[in-house]
Write an enzyme that holds these catalytic residues in place. Structure first.
Site, PDB file in Angstrom:
ATOM      1  N   GLY A  23      51.238 -67.855  21.891  1.00  0.00           N
ATOM      2  CA  GLY A  23      51.750 -67.108  23.020  1.00  0.00           C
ATOM      3  C   GLY A  23      51.474 -67.796  24.334  1.00  0.00           C
ATOM      4  N   ASN A  43      62.826 -62.947  23.412  1.00  0.00           N
ATOM      5  CA  ASN A  43      61.836 -61.967  23.849  1.00  0.00           C
ATOM      6  C   ASN A  43      62.430 -60.573  23.984  1.00  0.00           C
ATOM      7  OD1 ASN A  43      59.310 -63.499  24.244  1.00  0.00           O
ATOM      8  ND2 ASN A  43      60.593 -64.709  25.600  1.00  0.00           N
ATOM      9  N   PHE A  68      66.232 -64.820  36.578  1.00  0.00           N
ATOM     10  CA  PHE A  68      64.949 -64.231  36.186  1.00  0.00           C
ATOM     11  C   PHE A  68      63.865 -65.300  36.158  1.00  0.00           C
ATOM     12  CE2 PHE A  68      61.728 -62.914  33.144  1.00  0.00           C
ATOM     13  CZ  PHE A  68      61.501 -61.583  33.485  1.00  0.00           C
ATOM     14  N   SER A  95      52.903 -63.994  23.608  1.00  0.00           N
ATOM     15  CA  SER A  95      53.690 -63.539  22.467  1.00  0.00           C
ATOM     16  C   SER A  95      52.892 -63.216  21.210  1.00  0.00           C
ATOM     17  CB  SER A  95      54.763 -64.582  22.136  1.00  0.00           C
ATOM     18  OG  SER A  95      55.786 -64.529  23.097  1.00  0.00           O
TER      19      SER A  95
END
Length: 381
Positions: free
Chosen positions: A334, A191, A148, A84
């Site tokens: 991240g 996200n 997911f 991220s």
């Protein structure tokens, strides 16, 4: 990804090591400021490996002086997936486009992506580009979708690691759920926001968002280790391997997850870099080399993340946190499979740290930040 929300969901695109709310919250009584010590940072790196991370690397700069530290199976020049941290690059490009008059951050998302943000209460006509960048849109995060998660972060990863996901597919996963809240009424890390932000960049420029980052940031700053790989599953050399448990448990087998199709993250977290380039980027950004003063002011105007985190605020793809010694740093963290990264700097861009752990089930990068900026060595066990 664990069901419980911790601060790690503020920083990561997938599975990352367990930074807790307590780790980032300012203490009731701040300790007296201590002189930063690279020795303390090295101790934190060694402690991280002792806790089970295969390898850790950190680089720090103070003015022109540079320090490199490693522990375990790492090299100071290693490239790694930054997760991220990609978000700050994406946000910077959008702010540059605003400065050029090519869009306005207060444009509705619908203006640039007609019909894309619809379904189960999501409505792109009521969400602005700015709300994507500061996570106040209310759009559900596709990485929270259970199916997911199982396919991409769980046992399904080994079968699907090379699958390509388009941004529209990722957004569709999100809009199959109801929004987290009405646009602008609260804050939640999603996200999906930055996948959409990348789509806006592409619509405005007519080119892939990664090409915009390359032309506007990577080339001008001469970032030789930094790229947006798109669907390329390979890692450029030099690198160390990346490891994951592919579960919420610290036990069980360890898998080599170095190769993966980073389209699962897109503009929210696909980039590759190294510790040297990340520092160059954040230092240039905070020193005003990439954005005009007006856009820099917008980027650093933060919203409250949580009442439990009074020392943490989120701007436009950029996070501010107050450390235990009272010092303030700006940057982003991240996480993606087998990789947990941090890039932080003082507001004047003079002192900086970038670090990476090549595991996603253990290790605490917050200890590295405290060690570098506050000189706080981790407690011995």
């Amino acid at each position: 990804m664990p069901a419980a929300r911790t601060v790690r969901t503020l920083l990561a695109v997938g599975l990352v090591a367990g930074i807790t709310v307590a780790a980032l919250a300012a203490p009731a009584a701040a300790a007296p400021p201590a002189e930063p010590s690279h020795a303390a940072t090295q101790q934190a790196l060694d402690a991280t490996v002792a806790e089970g991370v295969p390898g850790a690397v950190a680089q720090a700069r103070d003015g022109k002086a540079r320090w490199v530290g490693t522990a375990g199976e790492r090299k100071g020049s290693d490239r790694f997936r930054v997760g991220s941290i990609t978000k700050t690059f994406t946000a910077t490009v959008l702010l540059q486009l605003q400065a050029e008059g090519r869009l306005d951050l207060d444009d509705p998302v619908e203006k640039w992506l007609p019909g894309v943000v619809r379904g189960h209460g999501h409505d792109g006509r009521k969400i602005t580009v700015r709300q994507l960048l500061n996570h106040t849109s209310g759009i559900y995060s596709y990485t929270e979708d259970p199916a997911f998660q199982e396919k991409v972060f769980g046992s399904g990863f080994l079968q699907h690691r090379y699958d390509t996901w388009t941004p529209k597919q990722l957004v569709a996963v999100a809009t199959a759920h109801e929004p987290d809240f009405a646009p602008g009424s609260s804050w939640n890390y999603s996200n999906t926001n930055f996948v959409l932000a990348g789509m806006v960049v592409e619509k405005v420029t007519g080119r892939p968002y990664g090409k915009a980052i390359e032309n506007r940031i990577v080339k001008p700053l001469k970032l030789r280790a930094t790229s947006a790989p798109g669907t390329d599953s390979r890692m450029p050399e030099p690198n160390s391997r990346a490891y994951s448990k592919l579960s919420n448990e610290t036990g069980g087998p360890t898998y080599d997850v170095t190769e993966l199709n980073p389209s699962i993250a897109g503009a929210a977290g696909e980039m590759v870099s190294d510790a040297n380039d990340l520092q160059t980027f954040y230092r240039a950004l905070l020193k005003g080399r990439l954005l005009p003063a007006a856009e820099m002011k917008e980027m650093t105007s933060t919203v409250q993340v949580s009442p439990d985190l009074p020392g943490v605020g989120y701007g436009l793809g950029l996070m501010r946190q107050k450390l235990s010694c009272g010092k303030e740093v700006w940057g982003h963290g991240g996480g993606i499979h087998g990789s947990h990264s941090e890039a932080q700097a003082t507001r004047d861009g003079e002192r900086s740290l970038a670090a990476n752990l090549n595991a996603d089930w253990t290790g605490d990068t917050q200890k590295l930040i405290e060690a570098e900026f506050c000189g706080t060595a981790p407690a011995k066990r």
